[in-house]
Every structure is written in structure tokens, then in C-alpha cells.
Design a protein around this motif. Sequence first.
Motif, PDB file in Angstrom:
ATOM      1  N   GLY A 195       0.808  -1.219   0.000  1.00 12.25           N
ATOM      2  CA  GLY A 195       0.000   0.000   0.000  1.00 12.25           C
ATOM      3  C   GLY A 195       0.841   1.269   0.000  1.00 12.25           C
ATOM      4  O   GLY A 195       0.406   2.315  -0.515  1.00 12.25           O
ATOM      5  N   LEU A 196       2.047   1.194   0.567  1.00 15.22           N
ATOM      6  CA  LEU A 196       2.939   2.360   0.553  1.00 15.22           C
ATOM      7  C   LEU A 196       3.318   2.744  -0.876  1.00 15.22           C
ATOM      8  O   LEU A 196       3.437   3.927  -1.204  1.00 15.22           O
ATOM      9  N   PHE A 197       3.497   1.720  -1.714  1.00 15.54           N
ATOM     10  CA  PHE A 197       3.842   1.991  -3.114  1.00 15.54           C
ATOM     11  C   PHE A 197       2.712   2.725  -3.820  1.00 15.54           C
ATOM     12  O   PHE A 197       2.936   3.732  -4.509  1.00 15.54           O
ATOM     13  N   TYR A 198       1.477   2.254  -3.634  1.00 16.74           N
ATOM     14  CA  TYR A 198       0.345   2.890  -4.313  1.00 16.74           C
ATOM     15  C   TYR A 198       0.062   4.284  -3.748  1.00 16.74           C
ATOM     16  O   TYR A 198      -0.340   5.192  -4.490  1.00 16.74           O
ATOM     17  N   ALA A 199       0.269   4.459  -2.454  1.00 14.89           N
ATOM     18  CA  ALA A 199       0.071   5.788  -1.870  1.00 14.89           C
ATOM     19  C   ALA A 199       1.090   6.784  -2.431  1.00 14.89           C
ATOM     20  O   ALA A 199       0.748   7.931  -2.767  1.00 14.89           O
ATOM     21  N   SER A 200       2.338   6.364  -2.550  1.00 13.31           N
ATOM     22  CA  SER A 200       3.363   7.245  -3.120  1.00 13.31           C
ATOM     23  C   SER A 200       3.106   7.504  -4.604  1.00 13.31           C
ATOM     24  O   SER A 200       3.377   8.605  -5.108  1.00 13.31           O
ATOM     25  N   LEU A 201       2.533   6.509  -5.299  1.00 18.41           N
ATOM     26  CA  LEU A 201       2.216   6.695  -6.717  1.00 18.41           C
ATOM     27  C   LEU A 201       1.125   7.749  -6.892  1.00 18.41           C
ATOM     28  O   LEU A 201       1.202   8.596  -7.801  1.00 18.41           O
ATOM     29  N   VAL A 202       0.119   7.719  -6.032  1.00 19.05           N
ATOM     30  CA  VAL A 202      -0.931   8.749  -6.077  1.00 19.05           C
ATOM     31  C   VAL A 202      -0.330  10.114  -5.776  1.00 19.05           C
ATOM     32  O   VAL A 202      -0.662  11.129  -6.425  1.00 19.05           O
ATOM     33  N   LEU A 203       0.567  10.170  -4.813  1.00 24.73           N
ATOM     34  CA  LEU A 203       1.209  11.432  -4.454  1.00 24.73           C
ATOM     35  C   LEU A 203       2.044  11.979  -5.614  1.00 24.73           C
ATOM     36  O   LEU A 203       2.108  13.198  -5.822  1.00 24.73           O
ATOM     37  N   VAL A 204       2.672  11.073  -6.368  1.00 20.24           N
ATOM     38  CA  VAL A 204       3.438  11.498  -7.543  1.00 20.24           C
ATOM     39  C   VAL A 204       2.536  12.202  -8.554  1.00 20.24           C
ATOM     40  O   VAL A 204       2.859  13.296  -9.053  1.00 20.24           O
ATOM     41  N   PHE A 205       1.389  11.605  -8.846  1.00 17.69           N
ATOM     42  CA  PHE A 205       0.494  12.186  -9.845  1.00 17.69           C
ATOM     43  C   PHE A 205      -0.114  13.500  -9.353  1.00 17.69           C
ATOM     44  O   PHE A 205      -0.271  14.448 -10.134  1.00 17.69           O
ATOM     45  N   VAL A 206      -0.438  13.586  -8.073  1.00 16.82           N
ATOM     46  CA  VAL A 206      -1.008  14.823  -7.534  1.00 16.82           C
ATOM     47  C   VAL A 206       0.002  15.962  -7.626  1.00 16.82           C
ATOM     48  O   VAL A 206      -0.315  17.068  -8.096  1.00 16.82           O
ATOM     49  N   ALA A 207       1.232  15.711  -7.186  1.00 17.77           N
ATOM     50  CA  ALA A 207       2.265  16.753  -7.230  1.00 17.77           C
ATOM     51  C   ALA A 207       2.617  17.118  -8.662  1.00 17.77           C
ATOM     52  O   ALA A 207       2.821  18.303  -8.986  1.00 17.77           O
ATOM     53  N   LEU A 208       2.672  16.115  -9.541  1.00 19.77           N
ATOM     54  CA  LEU A 208       3.029  16.378 -10.933  1.00 19.77           C
ATOM     55  C   LEU A 208       1.950  17.203 -11.633  1.00 19.77           C
ATOM     56  O   LEU A 208       2.261  18.153 -12.374  1.00 19.77           O
ATOM     57  N   ILE A 209       0.693  16.871 -11.415  1.00 15.96           N
ATOM     58  CA  ILE A 209      -0.396  17.632 -12.025  1.00 15.96           C
ATOM     59  C   ILE A 209      -0.428  19.061 -11.485  1.00 15.96           C
ATOM     60  O   ILE A 209      -0.646  20.025 -12.234  1.00 15.96           O
ATOM     61  N   ALA A 210      -0.174  19.218 -10.192  1.00 17.04           N
ATOM     62  CA  ALA A 210      -0.168  20.559  -9.596  1.00 17.04           C
ATOM     63  C   ALA A 210       0.939  21.422 -10.195  1.00 17.04           C
ATOM     64  O   ALA A 210       0.732  22.596 -10.522  1.00 17.04           O
ATOM     65  N   LEU A 211       2.120  20.844 -10.358  1.00 17.42           N
ATOM     66  CA  LEU A 211       3.237  21.605 -10.916  1.00 17.42           C
ATOM     67  C   LEU A 211       3.075  21.851 -12.410  1.00 17.42           C
ATOM     68  O   LEU A 211       3.494  22.900 -12.919  1.00 17.42           O
ATOM     69  N   ALA A 212       2.488  20.896 -13.124  1.00 12.15           N
ATOM     70  CA  ALA A 212       2.370  21.043 -14.573  1.00 12.15           C
ATOM     71  C   ALA A 212       1.224  21.967 -14.977  1.00 12.15           C
ATOM     72  O   ALA A 212       1.337  22.695 -15.975  1.00 12.15           O
ATOM     73  N   CYS A 213       0.157  21.974 -14.212  1.00 10.41           N
ATOM     74  CA  CYS A 213      -1.039  22.731 -14.602  1.00 10.41           C
ATOM     75  C   CYS A 213      -1.155  24.094 -13.947  1.00 10.41           C
ATOM     76  O   CYS A 213      -1.835  24.970 -14.480  1.00 10.41           O
ATOM     77  N   CYS A 214      -0.531  24.285 -12.812  1.00 14.55           N
ATOM     78  CA  CYS A 214      -0.631  25.553 -12.081  1.00 14.55           C
ATOM     79  C   CYS A 214       0.660  26.347 -12.303  1.00 14.55           C
ATOM     80  O   CYS A 214       1.667  26.092 -11.626  1.00 14.55           O
ATOM     81  N   GLY A 215       0.604  27.285 -13.246  1.00 16.38           N
ATOM     82  CA  GLY A 215       1.796  28.050 -13.574  1.00 16.38           C
ATOM     83  C   GLY A 215       2.271  28.921 -12.429  1.00 16.38           C
ATOM     84  O   GLY A 215       3.479  29.045 -12.178  1.00 16.38           O
ATOM     85  N   GLU A 216       1.326  29.538 -11.699  1.00 17.23           N
ATOM     86  CA  GLU A 216       1.711  30.399 -10.583  1.00 17.23           C
ATOM     87  C   GLU A 216       2.352  29.601  -9.468  1.00 17.23           C
ATOM     88  O   GLU A 216       3.247  30.094  -8.773  1.00 17.23           O
ATOM     89  N   LEU A 217       1.906  28.359  -9.276  1.00 23.46           N
ATOM     90  CA  LEU A 217       2.453  27.530  -8.206  1.00 23.46           C
ATOM     91  C   LEU A 217       3.914  27.181  -8.460  1.00 23.46           C
ATOM     92  O   LEU A 217       4.754  27.277  -7.557  1.00 23.46           O
ATOM     93  N   ARG A 218       4.236  26.793  -9.690  1.00 22.70           N
ATOM     94  CA  ARG A 218       5.615  26.370  -9.961  1.00 22.70           C
ATOM     95  C   ARG A 218       6.575  27.545 -10.146  1.00 22.70           C
ATOM     96  O   ARG A 218       7.779  27.331 -10.247  1.00 22.70           O
ATOM     97  N   ARG A 219       6.056  28.781 -10.201  1.00 22.27           N
ATOM     98  CA  ARG A 219       6.938  29.941 -10.314  1.00 22.27           C
ATOM     99  C   ARG A 219       7.108  30.669  -8.990  1.00 22.27           C
ATOM    100  O   ARG A 219       7.941  31.561  -8.896  1.00 22.27           O
ATOM    101  N   LYS A 220       6.305  30.336  -8.017  1.00 23.70           N
ATOM    102  CA  LYS A 220       6.311  31.074  -6.765  1.00 23.70           C
ATOM    103  C   LYS A 220       7.027  30.277  -5.690  1.00 23.70           C
ATOM    104  O   LYS A 220       6.607  29.179  -5.326  1.00 23.70           O
ATOM    105  N   ALA A 221       8.124  30.830  -5.187  1.00 21.61           N
ATOM    106  CA  ALA A 221       8.856  30.193  -4.095  1.00 21.61           C
ATOM    107  C   ALA A 221       8.232  30.620  -2.766  1.00 21.61           C
ATOM    108  O   ALA A 221       7.694  31.729  -2.651  1.00 21.61           O
TER     109      ALA A 221
END
Length: 333
Positions: free
Chosen positions: A159-185
Motif C-alpha cells: 500500500g505504501l507503493f500505491y500511496a506514493s504513486l498517487v502522491l506522484v500524480f497529484v504533485a506532478l499535475i499541480a506543478l504542470a497545470c498551475c503556472g503560478e504555483l511552480r513559479r512562486k517560491a
Amino acid sequence: MSQWNQGGQYPPDPNQAYYAGQPGYPPPQPGYPPQGGYPTAPPPGGYPPPAGGYPPQAGGYPPPHGGAGFQQPPPYGGGDPYAGEHVPFSNNAGNYGGASGYGEDPEVKGFDFSDQSIRRGFIKKVYSILSLQLGITLAFICWFLYHQPTRVYVYHHIGLFYASLVLVFVALIALACCGELRRKAPANYIFLLIFTLAESFCLACTASTYKADAVAMAVGITAAVCVGLTLFAFQTKWDFTMMGGILFVAVLILFLFGIIAIFVHNKIFQLLYASVGALIFSVYLIYDTQMMMGGKHTYSISPEEYIFAAINLYVDVINIFMYILAIIGRARD
């Protein structure tokens, strides 16, 4: 005899009182006398003055350096980039910074130099982030490979593997789709760290199912391939940035191919699938590297998108590693 030719003198002496106020005298001349009085110093162009006369000056003509008064247009023509500043006219290029100051010298390209400096700093920042990501991933892989209790614990808690896999997709979608998020430190660095840790965990779980020597061989081959492709991308005259649509279609076909490979347990078929995947992401690595380089290529990534560029290169390297590891594993089975 009229007042105009008494004594036979023409033009008459202006000092004589009876000529004062006579219409038509003195004879009018274009632009002369200037409004506001005569200049106290001779102009550099001499006499006659230009059409329209000389402009009035409080401190003489030409005005002193830095003083208020007449603004002469610079000798390079066109619009004045220093509009609003009072610059005395001079043929000396040193007052304007010379040809290189305005970029008139074809050998001096100030703006290009500035763009290249920004792009070099951008590339350094991207590869610094990428090196840190790959270092974290390699540390996770070594930890899971050579620490037996961790390897056994992860194997029994899938289950740890699948939980981390979901976290990968959530973080990746957030960074790829939210331009302000990935530019703002620091939000972009926080999400990037979450993505890197989750991806490293997934990759380490997958690598722990292979033998250590196979993983080490895959790491070495991946490093050699990625360095070679990066050097090729920097040196080649071919523009791979125009292949974005083709590569996207190729990834979709590879995805469908992978779904079929789940149900077809054939060694040849899975070797073919892994080989095609490694080839596609190798081309993607060249594509993303040239997008990061900019310059002569058709498309490029903005220097503000260093997080996005680092993620692209990281995903390419990780996929190349996974497909090479799958090729080595299938070849040894």
C-alpha cells in the motif's frame, strides 16, 4: 522725394530717428531674428539658422551640459530613446556612449549577450535541481537494495507503493497545470521535493525487485546514454523542438502498448515494448534539452520555468532508466 530714398542711401541708416517704425524695414529674412533675442554664442552650424529660427535659450546657445533648454536630436536618427533627458548635441560619440552603447556596432550585441547570460544561468539552475533530484533517487535505490529489513518491509506493505504513486500524480499535475504555483517560491520547491521523494520511493520499490548487479548495470547504462544524448542535443544542428506533436502521439501509442503488455506475458513482446519506450524517451530527452537551451531552436522554455524544465528532464531520465532496467531484467529471465 519720399522718406525711403532721401539722401540716396539704401538701406537707410537705422540710427536715424525718422526711419523708426517704417513698415517693411528692416527687410524680413526667414527665421531671423529669432524669437526671444539673438544667441549669445555662435551656433556650431553657423549662419543662416535653420527654418523656423533658433529656439530661445536662457543660458546661451547651445545650452550648458546638464542644463535645461534646447534638446538636439542625436545623430543616429529615428526616435530618441533618451526622450525627456536634456543632452547637448555633439558629434563626439563619447557623449552618447559610442556605437556599442546603442548597439550600432554589428560586432557588439548587447541584448543578445544579456539573453545568453540569462539562458546560461537558467541552464545551470535546471541542472543543479536535476542533479539534486537524481542524487535523492539514487540514495533511495541504494537504501532499498542494500538494506534488507527495508526491502522486506516495503515488499509486505504494498500500500505504501500505491500511496506514493498517487502522491506522484497529484504533485506532478499541480506543478504542470498551475503556472503560478511552480513559479512562486517556496511553494514550487516544496511541491518539487514532495514529487521527488514520492517518485524516488516508487522507483526504489520497483528496483528492489531486481538483483543489485542488474540495477547497477542499468544505472551505468542510463548515465552513459543520458550524457551522450545531452551532448548531442547541445551540438547538433537538427531542431527537435518541432517534434512535440509526434512525440506526444508516440507516447499515447506506447501507453496503449503497455496496457496490452500487462496481459501478454511474452518475453519477446515485453522486450520490444521496453526497447520502444527507451527509444521514445531518449528522443524526449533531446527534445526537452533543446527546449531548455532556446536560442536557434523553434520553441524554448521561459527562464522563469526552471522547475518545469527540471521536472521534464528528470522524468525523461527516470523513464529511460526504468525501460533499460526492464530490458536487462527480461534478458536475464
